[in-house]
Scaffold this active site. Sequence first.
Site, PDB file in Angstrom:
ATOM      1  N   PHE A  71      32.307  65.360  27.275  1.00 29.10           N
ATOM      2  CA  PHE A  71      33.641  65.022  27.762  1.00 29.10           C
ATOM      3  C   PHE A  71      34.499  66.290  27.823  1.00 29.10           C
ATOM      4  CE2 PHE A  71      37.932  63.248  27.555  1.00 29.10           C
ATOM      5  CZ  PHE A  71      37.838  62.280  28.543  1.00 29.10           C
ATOM      6  N   ASP A 112      31.155  63.111  18.644  1.00 28.82           N
ATOM      7  CA  ASP A 112      32.216  62.374  19.317  1.00 28.82           C
ATOM      8  C   ASP A 112      31.728  60.932  19.481  1.00 28.82           C
ATOM      9  OD1 ASP A 112      33.863  61.139  21.225  1.00 28.82           O
ATOM     10  OD2 ASP A 112      34.243  63.008  22.292  1.00 28.82           O
ATOM     11  N   TYR A 121      40.987  52.880  21.225  1.00 36.47           N
ATOM     12  CA  TYR A 121      41.549  52.070  22.318  1.00 36.47           C
ATOM     13  C   TYR A 121      40.505  51.562  23.293  1.00 36.47           C
ATOM     14  CZ  TYR A 121      41.616  56.834  24.268  1.00 36.47           C
ATOM     15  OH  TYR A 121      41.285  58.113  24.641  1.00 36.47           O
ATOM     16  N   LYS A 122      39.243  51.865  23.081  1.00 35.63           N
ATOM     17  CA  LYS A 122      38.196  51.367  23.970  1.00 35.63           C
ATOM     18  C   LYS A 122      37.670  50.046  23.408  1.00 35.63           C
ATOM     19  CE  LYS A 122      36.903  56.105  25.228  1.00 35.63           C
ATOM     20  NZ  LYS A 122      37.544  56.186  26.544  1.00 35.63           N
ATOM     21  N   ARG A 130      31.549  53.601  36.863  1.00 37.85           N
ATOM     22  CA  ARG A 130      31.087  53.128  35.561  1.00 37.85           C
ATOM     23  C   ARG A 130      31.371  51.634  35.409  1.00 37.85           C
ATOM     24  NH1 ARG A 130      33.036  56.992  30.743  1.00 37.85           N
ATOM     25  NH2 ARG A 130      35.011  56.016  31.305  1.00 37.85           N
TER      26      ARG A 130
END
Length: 406
Positions: A129, A206, A231-232, A380
């Site tokens: 990322f 991560d 938050y995912k 995605r």
Amino acid sequence: MIDLIARAAALDSADPLAGYREQFLAPDDFDVVSYLDGNSLGRPLIATAALMERFIREQWAGRLIRGWTDSWMEWPIQLGDRLGSVALGAAAGQVVIGDSTTVLIYKLARAAVSVDGRRNRVVLDTDNFPTDRYVLEGIAAERDLELVWIETDPVTGIHPGQVAEVVDERTALVLFSHVAYRSGWLADVAEINRIAHAAGALTMWDLCHSVGSVPIELDNWGVDLAVGCTYKYLNGGPGAPAFAYLREGLQDTLRQPIQGWMGHRASFEMGPGYEPAPGSRALLSGTPAILAMVPLHANLDMLAAAGIEAVRAKSLLLTAYALDLADEWLTPFGVEVVSPRDPGRRGGHVTLRRDGFEALLDPLWAEGVIPDYRRPDGLRIGPAPLSTSFGEVYRGLSTLRDLLAK
């Protein structure tokens, strides 16, 4: 082949987690007919809305500044321990809820590369990322370190053999993602840790795209450092605070560089000089985002009740169904699957690739279908197991098929 819509109905009927969808705020209302971006932002819980209102009315309005000594001061540690138990495989005293993912990556990585001055190399991969890469580039410039880049195929991700080829006595730290943000590749954390540790390096992971979706065993895998967002799949809401893990055996050795009052041994003493608090509390810096932590109480309760193994089982079924739909409907239009088909190496999302996908985003949104897009050409599909039905995946990909046909 069994009719695909009938298969979705059968899977939903047999789903032991189906009832959890009713705990989310209006999952089938508004203008959304298929939400396939749970790997970027989870839906809110009904319980979260109630908790937020109660917190504002009772704790904030009612207790005011007294709330800090009532309980808020301990929330970063208490919620960290709960998260460690429910989703991270981490014993108490090693996880804190703190800043953003970016800030926590900086804190931990900066501390890790300062342990041994003889080690001046950091290993990372080219497809990680952007934040992870950018932060390490900044630290390398700050500390005059050498970055060792591993070229990773977005389809296959990082492999232990690639790590073994580059780590040596000069390596201070290796940093990779547990689940690759682009392809969904699930890394072999334990084996990569073993290889890095054999060379004397520290390991950092991560967990943003795996926590709450994939079982994690930080203690058993021998992870040194880890960071992830909430938050995912943890449904903490936009901008919810991230978490950091620091292995107990390193807590007396590593010193994070942003020394603030909340990480002090005695926060309210406010004396001269900085003395770090014992344990993981030393990872804190400034005032914790208490209001933003409120949703985690409800979400961790839900995940604990459902169980991460059951969540993973449904996640694999959801992504396998998405792959079947893609093979049946989308490959005739030039769509390529660029995610692992091996369930043992697949995280919680599937990426599809085709030139021109970006032009379909607005039409998909107009039809109430919300996937995620990653440049240059990746779409995605990220179904969140506790809030997404198989019928929702069917609706989303059938709409994509129809738009491609036009």
